[in-house]
Structures are given as C-alpha cells and as structure tokens.
Design a protein around this motif. Sequence first.
Motif, PDB file in Angstrom:
ATOM      1  N   TYR A 736       2.124   5.214 -10.365  1.00 55.53           N
ATOM      2  CA  TYR A 736       1.169   4.597  -9.439  1.00 55.53           C
ATOM      3  C   TYR A 736       1.796   4.293  -8.073  1.00 55.53           C
ATOM      4  CZ  TYR A 736      -1.266   3.856 -13.855  1.00 55.53           C
ATOM      5  OH  TYR A 736      -1.856   4.018 -15.077  1.00 55.53           O
ATOM      6  N   GLY A 737       3.033   4.764  -7.835  1.00 56.52           N
ATOM      7  CA  GLY A 737       3.721   4.427  -6.597  1.00 56.52           C
ATOM      8  C   GLY A 737       3.382   5.283  -5.410  1.00 56.52           C
ATOM      9  N   ASP A 759       6.805  -1.367  -6.583  1.00 61.05           N
ATOM     10  CA  ASP A 759       6.397  -0.116  -5.959  1.00 61.05           C
ATOM     11  C   ASP A 759       5.497  -0.415  -4.758  1.00 61.05           C
ATOM     12  OD1 ASP A 759       4.303  -0.212  -8.639  1.00 61.05           O
ATOM     13  OD2 ASP A 759       3.395   0.134  -6.659  1.00 61.05           O
ATOM     14  N   GLU A 760       5.214   0.611  -3.954  1.00 63.57           N
ATOM     15  CA  GLU A 760       4.390   0.457  -2.765  1.00 63.57           C
ATOM     16  C   GLU A 760       3.135   1.308  -2.875  1.00 63.57           C
ATOM     17  OE1 GLU A 760       8.429  -0.004  -0.060  1.00 63.57           O
ATOM     18  OE2 GLU A 760       6.879   1.386   0.589  1.00 63.57           O
ATOM     19  N   GLY A 761       2.631   1.366  -4.110  1.00 62.08           N
ATOM     20  CA  GLY A 761       1.538   2.279  -4.406  1.00 62.08           C
ATOM     21  C   GLY A 761       0.164   1.663  -4.305  1.00 62.08           C
ATOM     22  N   ILE A 762      -0.735   2.055  -5.239  1.00 58.07           N
ATOM     23  CA  ILE A 762      -2.166   1.735  -5.135  1.00 58.07           C
ATOM     24  C   ILE A 762      -2.474   0.290  -5.460  1.00 58.07           C
ATOM     25  CG2 ILE A 762      -2.786   4.116  -5.628  1.00 58.07           C
ATOM     26  CD1 ILE A 762      -3.413   3.252  -8.479  1.00 58.07           C
ATOM     27  N   VAL A 764      -3.142  -3.297  -7.882  1.00 52.78           N
ATOM     28  CA  VAL A 764      -4.077  -3.665  -8.943  1.00 52.78           C
ATOM     29  C   VAL A 764      -5.009  -4.744  -8.411  1.00 52.78           C
ATOM     30  CG1 VAL A 764      -4.329  -4.539 -11.298  1.00 52.78           C
ATOM     31  CG2 VAL A 764      -2.337  -3.168 -10.695  1.00 52.78           C
ATOM     32  N   GLU A 765      -6.288  -4.635  -8.726  1.00 52.84           N
ATOM     33  CA  GLU A 765      -7.238  -5.673  -8.340  1.00 52.84           C
ATOM     34  C   GLU A 765      -6.916  -6.980  -9.074  1.00 52.84           C
ATOM     35  OE1 GLU A 765     -11.312  -4.585  -8.626  1.00 52.84           O
ATOM     36  OE2 GLU A 765     -10.951  -2.525  -7.976  1.00 52.84           O
ATOM     37  N   PRO A 812      -4.711  -4.680  -4.155  1.00 55.68           N
ATOM     38  CA  PRO A 812      -5.074  -3.273  -3.889  1.00 55.68           C
ATOM     39  C   PRO A 812      -4.368  -2.729  -2.647  1.00 55.68           C
ATOM     40  CG  PRO A 812      -7.023  -4.546  -4.471  1.00 55.68           C
ATOM     41  CD  PRO A 812      -5.901  -5.526  -4.346  1.00 55.68           C
ATOM     42  N   HIS A 813      -3.780  -1.516  -2.799  1.00 60.61           N
ATOM     43  CA  HIS A 813      -3.093  -0.801  -1.733  1.00 60.61           C
ATOM     44  C   HIS A 813      -1.843  -1.535  -1.230  1.00 60.61           C
ATOM     45  CE1 HIS A 813      -6.730   1.553  -1.809  1.00 60.61           C
ATOM     46  NE2 HIS A 813      -7.460   0.493  -1.455  1.00 60.61           N
TER      47      HIS A 813
END
Length: 827
Positions: A736-737, A759-762, A764-765, A812-813
């Motif tokens: 997910y990164g 990580d610097e990914g998507i 989580v809400e 998120p993001h």
Amino acid sequence: MAPRKKPKAPKRSLKPEASVRNQLAAMADPLGLLEGLFTHSPVPYAVFSAEGQCLLINPAYREMFGAEPPPEYNLFQDEVTRRQGVDALFRRAFQGETLQTPIFWYDPKELKHIQVPEAKRAAISCSLFPLKGPGNEVRHVAIAYKDVTAELTIRDAEEARLQRVLKAGGLGHWQLELATGKLQCSEGFKATFELPPEADLSSLPKLCPLIHPEDQPAMSEAMERAISQGVDYAAEYRVRTPEGALRWVVARGSPVRGADGTVVAMTGITLDVTELRKAEGERARLVRELAEERARLQEVLDNLPAGVILAEAPNGRITFANAQVERILRKPPPAAENLESYQKWVGFRGDGQRVEAHEWPLARTLQGETVDGDDILLRRGDGVMAWVRVGGAPIRHEGRITGGVVAFYDIQQEKRAQARLRALADTSTVLAQATTDFNAALEQLARLGGETLGECCVLTLLDEESGTLDVVAAYHPDPAARKLIKTAMYGPFQHAEGPAVKVVKTGRPILQVRIPQEGLLESMPPPTREFVERFGLHSSLLVPLRAQGRIIGTLGVSRGQPGHPYTLEDQDFLQEMADRAGLTIQNMRLLKTAQEAVRLRDDFLSVASHELKTPLTPLSLKLQSLERMTAGEQAVDATEQLARDVEMMRRQVKRLSDLINDLLDVARISGGRLKLVLEEVDLLGLVLEVVSRFELEAERTGGRLEVHAEEPILGNWDRLRLEQVVTNLLSNALKYGAGKPIHVRVEAVDGHARLTVRDEGIGVEAKLVGRIFEKFERAVSDRHYGGLGLGLYITRQIVEALGGTIAVESAPHQGATFTVSLPLLPS
C-alpha cells in the motif's frame, strides 16, 4: 677482680599525672607500638572524622563485619543506626561525651546510601570515645565495638520460646527501651487490643490513645514510678478495641538494668481479664496484687477452653490437670508417677503409628522441646476415638528444666469439617481432571462419597438421549459388594417407583434416618434384595444432582450397620457435594460437545489447507526445473521471456503458500494452539535480515527501505513468530506504499522495544482503523489488492502473545504508521 655490676635501667615515671602522650614520647617507636596495638587488638575499632567519614579500621573490625566501609559511607547518613535510635549518641560523642550504646542488630546490607553485599549482620554494642586535638576540640571519634551476636542469638531464641509459651497461655509481652522510647510488643499483646500483628505500637504515644481516658493517668503514674524508682510495674486498665468495645487488661513489668545499675528498659506481660471480670460480676477492678500466683493460675487455667496438664522434671509425675481435661477426655485426668507410666496411654498419629511413651508431647517438654501443635487420636472415656491438638513447652527456673506443661483442644469437629471440605474440593477436581476417562472419574466421585459419609455410595445419571435413569458408578468398602453392584445394578435403574426416581421427579432429597427392617426386602427388585440381604441397610440418604435448574441424576449413600444414622447436617453436605458434581458433570458434557465442534472445524481447515497445498509441491519442482533450463549461457536469448515467466510463477507460488500458512495460523490461534519458543533475540538484527529479503521487491515497486537504529535491542521472544510480524508489516507497507520510501525504526523506549514501520502510501480512513486487525478485514477493495485479510490479524495475535501491543496511525493519502511495542529483557 670483683664482678662488675650491671647498670640499673632508669626508672620510668608512672605517676598518674603523667600523660599518655608524654609516656609515648619517651618510647623509641611510639607510632609502631600504637600500630601494633591497633592492628592486633581483638576488639574491633574504627575512627571517624567530624564529617562522618571512616578514616581507619583494624582487622578485628573487618573480621566482625566481613568487609570494610566503602569511601562513600557516612556515619551521619547511616539508616540502620537512625532506625535503631542510636544516631543521636554518635552526634553527642562529637560534642565531647564518652558514651555507650545499647545492644542492637546491625546489618550493613540494609544501608540505602551505599551497597555492601558481602558484609555480615552482627549484634553489637558501641563504646564512643571523642579524640580531642591540641585546641581541645573534638576532631575525631573512636568507636570500640563489642560483638554480642552469639549471646543475642541465644537470647532471641529464648525470647521466641517464651513468646510461644505466653501465647499458649493467652499472655502478651512488651518491652520499653528508655533511651530511644521504642516499645516492642508481641502478637499476644496486640491481641488484647484486638489489633492485627502488623499494627504499629512502637511507642507509648501510639499506645496511650487506645487506653480508656479515665485509666491513662494511673497507668502513666505507675510506669513513671517504676522507671524512676527502679521497682516493679503493676497496672490495670481498660482498652477500647477498633470496634468500640471495652476490654480489661492487667499489666505487670520489671525494670531492666544496665551494667552501671541504672534502669535502661522496662519489660513485662499483659493479660486480657475481661471474661474473668464478667464471671466475677463485673467488679470494678481485678485484684491488683497477685501474691497467690498459683491460685490465680489455677483459676485462669480452669476457665480456658483447653485441657492443661503439668508434670515435674525429670521423673514426669503429673502434678496438675485443669477441669477441662476431664471434659475433653470424658474421664478423670490421667495419673502418672513417672515417665514409664506414659506407656499405658493409647494414642495414634495421623499415619496410624502408635505414640510411644517418649513421644508424648508432655514427655518431650521435659526434655526441653517446645511442641507447637501435634494432632493425636485418643480413645475417650465414652469409647469414641477423638482427635486432640496438643502444644506444650518446658518450664524453666534459673536455666534448669523443672517441669513441662501441655495444653490440648478437642478438634474432632474440625477434623470432620476438614475431611468434608477436602471431599467437596476433590469433587470438582476429580471430574475436572477427567479429560480422557469420564467413567473412571465418576467411579472416583462415588468412592469419595462413600468414604466421607459411610459405606455405600451410588451415582445415577439421566441419559441425554433416551431419558432413562442409569446407575453409572458405585462404591462400597467391601470388594464383594462392589462386584455385586457392578454386575447386577449398573445400567438403567430397575425400580420404577424407587427413591431415586422420586428424587428425580420431585427434585427433593430423601433422608431415611432409621429404616424399619420388617418387610424391607419384599418391595425390592432381586439385585437390590440380594445386596441388602448380604450387606444390610439401616440408614440412607438420597439427593438430586442439579445443574442449571435441571435434575440430571442422583447421588445416594447408605449404611449397612445400625447405630450411626444420617442427619440433616449430612444431608446438607451431600447436597453441596452433589451440586458441585452436577454442575461439573454438565459443564463437562457441554465441553465435550464444544470440543467436538471445534475439532470438526479445525479438521476442516487443516484438510482444506493441505488439499490446497498438495498441488504446490510438483508445481514448485517443475518451476525449479524450468529455472535450471534457462540458466545456461547458450540459451540466454531464447529464454529471457521464459525466465521472467518463471520468476512470476515463483512469486505466485510463494503468495499462494503464504495464504495457506495464514489459514493454518488462524486455525492454530482459534484453537489456542499457537505455541511460542522463547529465546533471546536481537530485534535490530532480525529487522535487518528481513529487510534484506525485501530489497529486490522494493526495487521492483520503485520504492526503497530505510532502517533507522542505533544499537542492538535484546528481548525474550519467539524468533520465527517475530520474523513473521516484521515480514507482514513490510509486505503490507510495500503493498500500500504507492512505490514511495518505507521507513523502519528500531529503538528502546521506557523499558520496551519499539518497532515502527511507516509508509507514504494510500493511508486508511479513520473509521476503518479499528477493523484492520480483525480476521478477513481490509481497508481497501480486494479487487485492487489481493490477500485474505489475515496478515494484520495474525500479526496482532503474535504481538499480544509475546506480551506486547500494536497500534496504527493513518489518514487517507497520508500513509500509515504501525508501531509495535514489546517488553525487553531485564537489564
């Protein structure tokens, strides 16, 4: 020639006014002389500066304490002397006084401001000598130590024996040290105030508020007179218990004098005389003078709940027995003119061995032994064998044993209650431990009932499918009776109108105190009739087995001999035993059902996992063969595409294998079979090893792995499971990164190892953060990201099994940060 006379040695002046300094000055090597005296003196010495630093000790000091004071030791910071109340004497010595401390225990290991683990504990008395300089000011203090450890140990042992004797007689002991104001009280003393043993009565100011205000002046006056005049102390006062009740106490004491004859302490005893006052019509006060000591002791002993016997030493002749002896033994007190007469007494120990003449507690006290409490089985005057508990101690006068005293109590009810409590405890234990042979456990339960309440015990249970009442277990002390019950009565209950059926229908117990013998056999079925004809039936008791509001069977006992009928007390006990057994039996039935369901589920998961894994083995072997085929130099151009395909297939095989392993882990976790093999593990080294395995995958996704750490971090963990945690977190971060850097940090914080994977990914809400650690849960659609949703669930279970925690912070993001905290090894 006349012989020459030897010249006379000059006379050395030894006048009293000649100072030691002048005498030393006249010697050739005074420093060497003093050094020799100091070094070889058997008396331990130490010299301290005015700042409290230890400047000098001799070998005798080191021998006594087993060590020398470290440089950081300070006399004025000594916690032991401060607690003993003698630190003020040391300060007075630096003011020019020559002093002697009382005897006290000194343990260097109890010091807080320094550590001396090799030092020894000693009982000491200190002589303090101020050492003055030329200006007559005290610059140093010398301390001479007297080691009285052996004497104090003997004294403490004697005091301990005295305390036991006083406690047996209901007496309390106290001692007041005048120099420190410290009050020492025995448990018996505190018991007169109805206070627990740990209550703080360490000084008179803490004791006086417990004494009735009207009696405090007289008690204080008597104590002050005894101290000032050096006479015996006598007082009688009322005390108020924590519950507000008033009790009368008689106190007696005597002065303790030091070596110079001055009074240094007061010591004495107390006696709770509340009951005696009530017996005498609540007289205002007890008789102050106890001139008739034997008469008073006789009255007290006769009112004790224990039988008391005294004998003189060394012949063993019994000289006294109180009235309680005859009440307990149901016969006149035993008579004996000598120790040989004790052989006529009949008594047994718990192991069935007869008590020999020299083993009786009274005989042992005459040899100087203190008997804390022996349980002996005696035959009373009414023919009943009964248990008594005996304690005793020698009577000493001026260090010589002049007699012995024993006190004994009737503990027959206590023994019966203990046996029944053990039976109740064993009821649940026997059934709860029956993991393999449930029927054998039921037989043990029947035996327990028969041995506790009398001869025969029969257990019946309702069959869960047919509803019939079955005899499932029975016990009788006669092997022939057990065989008859097993062969003729086991199985469905044959008496449709019998007591057991009535108990199941009504739920009420049936107690037959005395069963009429006339016509008894006519109403019985043949197997029961044969048993009663041979072994008898005179009293019976039958109670229901209850569990969760249902009747599941019966538990019954019977006696084949007359003279000992069952009582309502027996009925209550058997019902309690049956209730415990019924609940445990029902729980075991439910447990077996649940275990069967779990077994079926786990079998399914295991079979499914193995079935999935079966085709992987030949597939993996084939892929390895293809890989070897493409490794040749001559086939490079032709096999580049094939090599890429093979690598892709290997990743898919690994992914499928990981999914199957996750399923197996879920099965283990659900069944409570997740086992940990704990060992010392370096978390940093493990993380670096796992990171190295993910470097190629990180390059393939366009990202990179960054590890931040300073030093190895050790803990007691399962290496393989911890490696699984790190692998799951890194795999999750790479998935997910979004191809961005993955930051891994390993550090020690507040006694725990902390692993952070960011990580610097998507991201989580927020509403999904609490769900991602559950089974089959994910924060994104499985159409875009594969997997079963088990990785983080397994990770959390492993971390918690290792005693740690895991948490996540995400938006998120904005990426996600997973933090694992694990306990470290003790430093």
